[in-house]
Scaffold this motif. Structure first.
Motif, PDB file in Angstrom:
ATOM      1  N   PRO A   9       0.812  -1.215   0.000  1.00  0.00           N
ATOM      2  CA  PRO A   9       0.000   0.000   0.000  1.00  0.00           C
ATOM      3  C   PRO A   9       0.848   1.269   0.000  1.00  0.00           C
ATOM      4  O   PRO A   9       0.317   2.371  -0.025  1.00  0.00           O
ATOM      5  CB  PRO A   9      -0.794  -0.122   1.306  1.00  0.00           C
ATOM      6  CG  PRO A   9       0.111  -0.876   2.207  1.00  0.00           C
ATOM      7  CD  PRO A   9       0.836  -1.856   1.314  1.00  0.00           C
ATOM      8  N   TYR A  10       2.170   1.121   0.006  1.00  0.00           N
ATOM      9  CA  TYR A  10       3.056   2.279   0.119  1.00  0.00           C
ATOM     10  C   TYR A  10       3.447   2.875  -1.227  1.00  0.00           C
ATOM     11  O   TYR A  10       4.356   3.691  -1.296  1.00  0.00           O
ATOM     12  CB  TYR A  10       4.306   1.901   0.918  1.00  0.00           C
ATOM     13  CG  TYR A  10       3.966   1.403   2.305  1.00  0.00           C
ATOM     14  CD1 TYR A  10       3.390   2.241   3.240  1.00  0.00           C
ATOM     15  CD2 TYR A  10       4.201   0.085   2.654  1.00  0.00           C
ATOM     16  CE1 TYR A  10       3.058   1.785   4.505  1.00  0.00           C
ATOM     17  CE2 TYR A  10       3.875  -0.388   3.918  1.00  0.00           C
ATOM     18  CZ  TYR A  10       3.306   0.465   4.835  1.00  0.00           C
ATOM     19  OH  TYR A  10       2.970   0.012   6.079  1.00  0.00           O
ATOM     20  N   ILE A  11       2.794   2.455  -2.306  1.00  0.00           N
ATOM     21  CA  ILE A  11       3.027   3.091  -3.610  1.00  0.00           C
ATOM     22  C   ILE A  11       1.712   3.711  -4.078  1.00  0.00           C
ATOM     23  O   ILE A  11       0.633   3.357  -3.594  1.00  0.00           O
ATOM     24  CB  ILE A  11       3.568   2.104  -4.673  1.00  0.00           C
ATOM     25  CG1 ILE A  11       2.568   0.986  -4.968  1.00  0.00           C
ATOM     26  CG2 ILE A  11       4.911   1.544  -4.247  1.00  0.00           C
ATOM     27  CD1 ILE A  11       2.940   0.122  -6.168  1.00  0.00           C
ATOM     28  N   THR A  12       1.815   4.612  -5.034  1.00  0.00           N
ATOM     29  CA  THR A  12       0.643   5.278  -5.596  1.00  0.00           C
ATOM     30  C   THR A  12      -0.264   4.250  -6.269  1.00  0.00           C
ATOM     31  O   THR A  12       0.218   3.321  -6.920  1.00  0.00           O
ATOM     32  CB  THR A  12       1.105   6.328  -6.635  1.00  0.00           C
ATOM     33  OG1 THR A  12       2.046   7.190  -6.003  1.00  0.00           O
ATOM     34  CG2 THR A  12      -0.048   7.146  -7.161  1.00  0.00           C
ATOM     35  N   THR A  13      -1.558   4.439  -6.131  1.00  0.00           N
ATOM     36  CA  THR A  13      -2.517   3.467  -6.686  1.00  0.00           C
ATOM     37  C   THR A  13      -2.414   3.349  -8.197  1.00  0.00           C
ATOM     38  O   THR A  13      -2.837   2.352  -8.768  1.00  0.00           O
ATOM     39  CB  THR A  13      -3.969   3.863  -6.328  1.00  0.00           C
ATOM     40  OG1 THR A  13      -4.234   5.165  -6.871  1.00  0.00           O
ATOM     41  CG2 THR A  13      -4.194   3.870  -4.840  1.00  0.00           C
ATOM     42  N   THR A  14      -1.873   4.360  -8.845  1.00  0.00           N
ATOM     43  CA  THR A  14      -1.847   4.366 -10.313  1.00  0.00           C
ATOM     44  C   THR A  14      -0.486   4.003 -10.895  1.00  0.00           C
ATOM     45  O   THR A  14      -0.200   4.308 -12.054  1.00  0.00           O
ATOM     46  CB  THR A  14      -2.245   5.768 -10.833  1.00  0.00           C
ATOM     47  OG1 THR A  14      -1.356   6.731 -10.271  1.00  0.00           O
ATOM     48  CG2 THR A  14      -3.675   6.088 -10.475  1.00  0.00           C
ATOM     49  N   ARG A  15       0.370   3.347 -10.111  1.00  0.00           N
ATOM     50  CA  ARG A  15       1.683   2.952 -10.615  1.00  0.00           C
ATOM     51  C   ARG A  15       1.926   1.466 -10.365  1.00  0.00           C
ATOM     52  O   ARG A  15       1.378   0.873  -9.446  1.00  0.00           O
ATOM     53  CB  ARG A  15       2.792   3.746  -9.915  1.00  0.00           C
ATOM     54  CG  ARG A  15       2.807   5.184 -10.295  1.00  0.00           C
ATOM     55  CD  ARG A  15       4.068   5.857  -9.798  1.00  0.00           C
ATOM     56  NE  ARG A  15       4.004   7.266 -10.095  1.00  0.00           N
ATOM     57  CZ  ARG A  15       4.238   8.232  -9.219  1.00  0.00           C
ATOM     58  NH1 ARG A  15       4.610   7.938  -7.997  1.00  0.00           N
ATOM     59  NH2 ARG A  15       4.144   9.485  -9.568  1.00  0.00           N
TER      60      ARG A  15
END
Length: 195
Positions: free
Chosen positions: A124-130
């Protein structure tokens, strides 16, 4: 136990968010981790699908070293946000796929090239769109994490009995310490795509 778990989450956030997703500046060339000159950014409007996964795979495979030598890096990891977890697992674990998601009646599925080649890591520690395609860590420098005085696990401290707050309030104070830092060592091991 909760304090230790929170400390580990802090480390994971630092690795995935700060050292990868935030696109930090690489100290070795003063350039962002994902930049045109690094040839490791698939670009925008690249939803996670077979076609774009193949394109990211190709970018990673074509990375070259400082002297232009072919590195022949083998992709091994697909990092995704939880919103893409089910799709990512279907893409890398299905036995058969239909090229480009073609739904035409009579189209014959082909064997899935990615099956058994990529491991999905969900965070969950990355952007939802990447999403990110990464080389086998044994083939390339990735990121470096350093721990203060070599202490790789959180340290827990309990205030001595009969001192401070325990003496005043019949309470015991504890604290957790976890000191670390890090930096990207290279840009060739990872390819970014934006949905």
């Amino acid at each position: 136990e909760r304090m230790g778990t929170a400390a580990v989450r802090t480390l994971l956030n630092f690795v995935f968010n700060t050292l990868i997703d935030a696109n930090p500046t690489c100290t070795y060339d003063s350039t962002a981790l994902f930049a045109a000159g690094h040839n490791n950014d698939l670009g925008a409007s690249k939803p996670l699908n077979e076609t774009n996964l193949e394109a990211a795979w190709g970018l990673l495979r074509k990375q070259t070293g400082l002297d232009g030598e072919k590195l022949n890096l083998v992709p091994r990891i697909l990092i995704v946000h939880p919103d893409q977890e089910a799709l990512a697992n279907r893409l890398v674990n299905s036995e058969l796929v239909v090229a480009g998601g073609d739904t035409t009646v009579g189209v014959v599925p082909a064997s899935n090239f990615f099956r058994g080649r990529l491991q999905v890591i969900t965070t969950p520690y990355i952007t939802t769109t990447r999403y990110y395609v990464c080389a086998d860590p044994s083939q390339s420098d990735t990121i470096e994490i350093g721990f203060y005085q070599g202490q790789e696990t959180p340290q827990f401290f309990v205030e001595a009995k009969g001192s401070g707050v325990e003496f005043e309030r019949d309470a015991m104070r504890t604290k957790t310490r976890y000191i670390f830092g890090g930096t990207p060592l290279d840009h060739r091991w990872i390819v970014r795509a934006n949905v």
